[in-house]
Design an enzyme around this catalytic site. Structure first.
Site, PDB file in Angstrom:
ATOM      1  NE  ARG A   1     -73.928 -73.969  47.281  1.00 53.55           N
ATOM      2  CZ  ARG A   1     -73.154 -74.826  46.610  1.00 53.55           C
ATOM      3  NH1 ARG A   1     -73.707 -75.747  45.856  1.00 53.55           N
ATOM      4  NH2 ARG A   1     -71.854 -74.769  46.697  1.00 53.55           N
TER       5      ARG A   1
ATOM      6  CG  ASN B   1     -74.657 -69.702  37.245  1.00 52.83           C
ATOM      7  OD1 ASN B   1     -73.802 -68.813  37.275  1.00 52.83           O
ATOM      8  ND2 ASN B   1     -74.800 -70.581  38.221  1.00 52.83           N
TER       9      ASN B   1
ATOM     10  N   GLY C   1     -72.774 -63.584  37.118  1.00 52.57           N
ATOM     11  CA  GLY C   1     -71.313 -63.693  37.050  1.00 52.57           C
ATOM     12  C   GLY C   1     -70.791 -64.654  38.106  1.00 52.57           C
TER      13      GLY C   1
ATOM     14  CG  HIS D   1     -86.237 -49.835  26.839  1.00 59.03           C
ATOM     15  ND1 HIS D   1     -87.275 -49.409  27.645  1.00 59.03           N
ATOM     16  CD2 HIS D   1     -85.188 -49.018  27.122  1.00 59.03           C
ATOM     17  CE1 HIS D   1     -86.877 -48.369  28.357  1.00 59.03           C
ATOM     18  NE2 HIS D   1     -85.613 -48.124  28.068  1.00 59.03           N
TER      19      HIS D   1
ATOM     20  CG  ASP E   1     -90.970 -48.744  32.925  1.00 55.20           C
ATOM     21  OD1 ASP E   1     -90.478 -49.391  33.872  1.00 55.20           O
ATOM     22  OD2 ASP E   1     -92.155 -48.393  32.869  1.00 55.20           O
TER      23      ASP E   1
HETATM   24  N1  CAO Z   1     -69.960 -68.612  40.642  1.00 52.78           N
HETATM   25  C1  CAO Z   1     -69.163 -69.503  41.232  1.00 52.78           C
HETATM   26  N2  CAO Z   1     -69.512 -70.803  41.436  1.00 52.78           N
HETATM   27  C2  CAO Z   1     -70.728 -71.182  41.014  1.00 52.78           C
HETATM   28  C3  CAO Z   1     -71.612 -70.298  40.385  1.00 52.78           C
HETATM   29  C4  CAO Z   1     -71.191 -68.963  40.205  1.00 52.78           C
HETATM   30  N3  CAO Z   1     -71.973 -68.074  39.620  1.00 52.78           N
HETATM   31  N4  CAO Z   1     -72.743 -70.960  40.079  1.00 52.78           N
HETATM   32  C5  CAO Z   1     -72.577 -72.208  40.497  1.00 52.78           C
HETATM   33  N5  CAO Z   1     -71.371 -72.349  41.062  1.00 52.78           N
HETATM   34  C6  CAO Z   1     -70.810 -73.566  41.614  1.00 52.78           C
HETATM   35  C7  CAO Z   1     -71.889 -74.502  42.080  1.00 52.78           C
HETATM   36  O1  CAO Z   1     -72.342 -74.135  43.337  1.00 52.78           O
HETATM   37  C8  CAO Z   1     -71.174 -75.819  42.055  1.00 52.78           C
HETATM   38  O2  CAO Z   1     -70.311 -75.923  43.166  1.00 52.78           O
HETATM   39  P1  CAO Z   1     -70.337 -77.208  44.149  1.00 52.78           P
HETATM   40  O3  CAO Z   1     -69.862 -78.340  43.315  1.00 52.78           O
HETATM   41  O4  CAO Z   1     -69.464 -76.816  45.258  1.00 52.78           O
HETATM   42  O5  CAO Z   1     -71.750 -77.414  44.565  1.00 52.78           O
HETATM   43  C9  CAO Z   1     -70.341 -75.701  40.813  1.00 52.78           C
HETATM   44  O6  CAO Z   1     -70.191 -74.310  40.572  1.00 52.78           O
HETATM   45  C10 CAO Z   1     -70.930 -76.377  39.608  1.00 52.78           C
HETATM   46  O7  CAO Z   1     -72.290 -76.020  39.476  1.00 52.78           O
HETATM   47  P2  CAO Z   1     -73.195 -76.769  38.393  1.00 52.78           P
HETATM   48  O8  CAO Z   1     -72.799 -76.326  37.032  1.00 52.78           O
HETATM   49  O9  CAO Z   1     -73.183 -78.213  38.650  1.00 52.78           O
HETATM   50  O10 CAO Z   1     -74.667 -76.327  38.707  1.00 52.78           O
HETATM   51  P3  CAO Z   1     -75.404 -74.946  38.564  1.00 52.78           P
HETATM   52  O11 CAO Z   1     -76.805 -75.275  38.929  1.00 52.78           O
HETATM   53  O12 CAO Z   1     -74.759 -73.906  39.352  1.00 52.78           O
HETATM   54  O13 CAO Z   1     -75.338 -74.558  37.010  1.00 52.78           O
HETATM   55  C11 CAO Z   1     -75.789 -74.714  34.685  1.00 52.78           C
HETATM   56  C12 CAO Z   1     -75.970 -75.340  36.061  1.00 52.78           C
HETATM   57  C13 CAO Z   1     -76.541 -75.556  33.696  1.00 52.78           C
HETATM   58  C14 CAO Z   1     -76.345 -73.307  34.699  1.00 52.78           C
HETATM   59  C15 CAO Z   1     -74.283 -74.651  34.329  1.00 52.78           C
HETATM   60  O14 CAO Z   1     -73.738 -75.927  34.385  1.00 52.78           O
HETATM   61  C16 CAO Z   1     -74.006 -74.086  32.952  1.00 52.78           C
HETATM   62  O15 CAO Z   1     -74.144 -74.743  31.928  1.00 52.78           O
HETATM   63  N6  CAO Z   1     -73.571 -72.800  32.913  1.00 52.78           N
HETATM   64  C17 CAO Z   1     -73.202 -72.141  31.652  1.00 52.78           C
HETATM   65  C18 CAO Z   1     -74.385 -71.356  31.108  1.00 52.78           C
HETATM   66  C19 CAO Z   1     -74.017 -70.663  29.808  1.00 52.78           C
HETATM   67  O16 CAO Z   1     -73.318 -71.188  28.959  1.00 52.78           O
HETATM   68  N7  CAO Z   1     -74.517 -69.421  29.658  1.00 52.78           N
HETATM   69  C20 CAO Z   1     -74.255 -68.647  28.498  1.00 52.78           C
HETATM   70  C21 CAO Z   1     -75.483 -68.582  27.642  1.00 52.78           C
HETATM   71  S1  CAO Z   1     -75.323 -67.504  26.286  1.00 52.78           S
HETATM   72  O17 CAO Z   1     -74.348 -68.303  25.324  1.00 52.78           O
END
Ligand code: CAO
Length: 416
Positions: free
Chosen positions: A225, A334, A358, A386, A390
């Site tokens: 990346r 994520n 995570g 489930h 499975d």
């Molecule tokens: N661990 C560490 N760093 C991470 C990561 C992870 N798992 N995933 C992404 N990153 C990094 C990215 O690479 C980015 O770094 P750079 O600026 O160096 O490129 C930075 O974190 C910010 O990423 P981003 O948020 O702009 O983009 P993304 O595509 O990785 O994620 C999204 C987008 C929409 C998934 C995220 O912003 C989000 O909202 N996450 C929360 C989801 C959530 O609330 N889930 C719970 C649902 S149940 O209530």
């Protein structure tokens, strides 16, 4: 039924056609109601935060005071959404501030204002926004703007955890506690996106969840990346890890289509979905929303990244449309962008599987020769329905997904 949550006028005010009257919020959407007439506000039928009923008068507008014409009533309308679209993913917020001329331009070009990101004051949609939207619809990728970006990446402060504050300065001072505490409990109605979450998550409780977790070594992907990020940036797209996670999931779903399916209410039939519409849980100011990237099975990693940028920009502006929020077939969450290792994700019905990721952490691991090396480790937690999936199927899918991400070059073999 709507909840009036913001008002822009008071009795006696003059209004023109398309002026904002108030904002109403239902469990499906937050909508700004505009005036249909030029006139004077004579009566408001509801106080702020009262429940307004669909079909009942909202406001009386005297349309021509000088001629003494009878008061006109503006009525509460439901947000524009069809019945069959009522699923958890309809969490939608579309405040569409725009002048009549801009509305006309959008109408003439068959554009839904709720899908356009407004760049004017208070997210007002300007003529340029419509033209930009049109250009994006007709050409695949716009030439970079003078700033070098088509869709500006979100500022770090919105996506990354706040930096830890200086501990030395944070030694708590002893607090003198009053003997009598006068604070009062506060009760407020659950509204808007949170109301939708209540419905969806209650429905999800009926699903027997099977959980499966594993750890993924992303050392190679982190390096890849880093190499690809600047190339995507030149083409105006921010490349995060998500597009790789999403594409690898789609390649896995081709092998295990039962994970991209839905079960009917009576549990008699399973429908295998042809499209991989992969939902992405997004944490926004208005709450949790889950827009989906459509037809991932025919998208490149770059195309997924570009689409994700668009969804993120619309999501943070509260302007995602119904099309983006419905029709998901599989979800990835994520939560690692905020923190954590393992989680227990809840399936979004009518889908049958979800994965939560995570935080990527640098941790010591052994290589094939038994030597310790610095590995980029991420944990994944899957939940599957489930009743039809499975544990072995979930585990095999996870292994395949893991192998694509641990050895990203292997994805090339299966990319079409
Ligand atoms: N661990 C560490 N760093 C991470 C990561 C992870 N798992 N995933 C992404 N990153 C990094 C990215 O690479 C980015 O770094 P750079 O600026 O160096 O490129 C930075 O974190 C910010 O990423 P981003 O948020 O702009 O983009 P993304 O595509 O990785 O994620 C999204 C987008 C929409 C998934 C995220 O912003 C989000 O909202 N996450 C929360 C989801 C959530 O609330 N889930 C719970 C649902 S149940 O209530």
């Amino acid at each position: 039924m709507c909840l009036e949550c913001k008002r822009y006028i008071k009795e006696g005010d003059s209004v023109s056609q398309f002026d904002s009257i108030c904002e109403v919020q239902s469990d499906k959407a937050s909508v700004t109601i505009t005036s249909r007439y030029d006139g004077i506000i004579r009566k408001l039928h509801y106080n702020l935060d009262e429940i307004a009923y669909v079909g009942k008068p909202l406001v009386d507008i005297e349309i021509d005071a000088s001629k003494g014409v009878a008061p006109e009533e503006d009525v509460v309308e439901t947000p524009p959404m069809s019945h069959e679209e009522h699923t958890h993913q309809e969490i939608k917020g579309h405040k569409t501030l725009a002048t009549p001329a801009v509305r006309r331009l959008a109408m003439e070009n068959n554009i839904k204002l709720s899908e356009v990101v407004g760049t004017g004051k208070d997210n007002r949609i300007l003529k340029e926004d419509i033209l930009n939207y049109l250009a994006k619809q007709t050409g695949a990728i716009l030439p970079p703007s003078p700033k070098g970006e088509i869709i500006p990446p979100l500022p770090k402060s919105e996506t990354m955890p706040a930096a830890p504050k200086d501990k030395a300065r944070k030694i708590p001072l002893p607090v003198s506690r009053p003997l009598v505490f006068s604070g009062k409990d506060k009760t407020e109605p659950i509204t808007g996106f949170h109301k939708a979450m209540v419905k969806t998550m209650s429905a999800a409780l009926k699903i027997p969840h099977f959980g499966y977790c594993d750890e993924i070594d992303l050392t190679q992907l982190v390096q890849l990346r880093e190499e690809l990020k600047p190339l995507a940036q030149i083409r105006g797209v921010k490349l995060s890890f998500m597009p790789f996670f999403i594409k690898a999931a789609s390649l896995g779903l081709l092998q295990y289509p039962i994970l991209n399916a839905s079960l009917d209410e009576s549990c008699q039939n399973v429908t295998y979905k042809a499209s991989h519409n992969i939902g992405v849980a997004m944490d926004t100011e208005q709450g949790l929303i889950v827009p989906n990237v459509k037809n991932v099975q025919v998208c490149s990693v770059f195309e997924i990244a570009s689409e994700l940028n668009r969804l993120q920009a619309l999501g943070s502006a509260g302007q995602l449309g119904t099309n983006d929020l419905t029709g998901g077939t599989f979800t990835l969450s994520n939560i690692g962008t905020i923190g954590g290792t393992y989680t227990k994700p809840v399936i979004l019905p009518p889908e049958v599987a979800i994965g939560a990721l995570g935080k990527i952490q640098v941790l010591p691991r052994f290589n094939g020769k038994g030597e310790v090396f610095k590995a980029q480790i991420m944990n994944v937690s899957w939940s599957a329905d489930h009743r039809i999936i499975d544990g072995a199927t979930m585990a095999r899918f996870s292994n395949l997904w893991k192998s694509y991400l641990e050895n990203p070059a292997s994805m090339l073999l299966d990319l079409k």
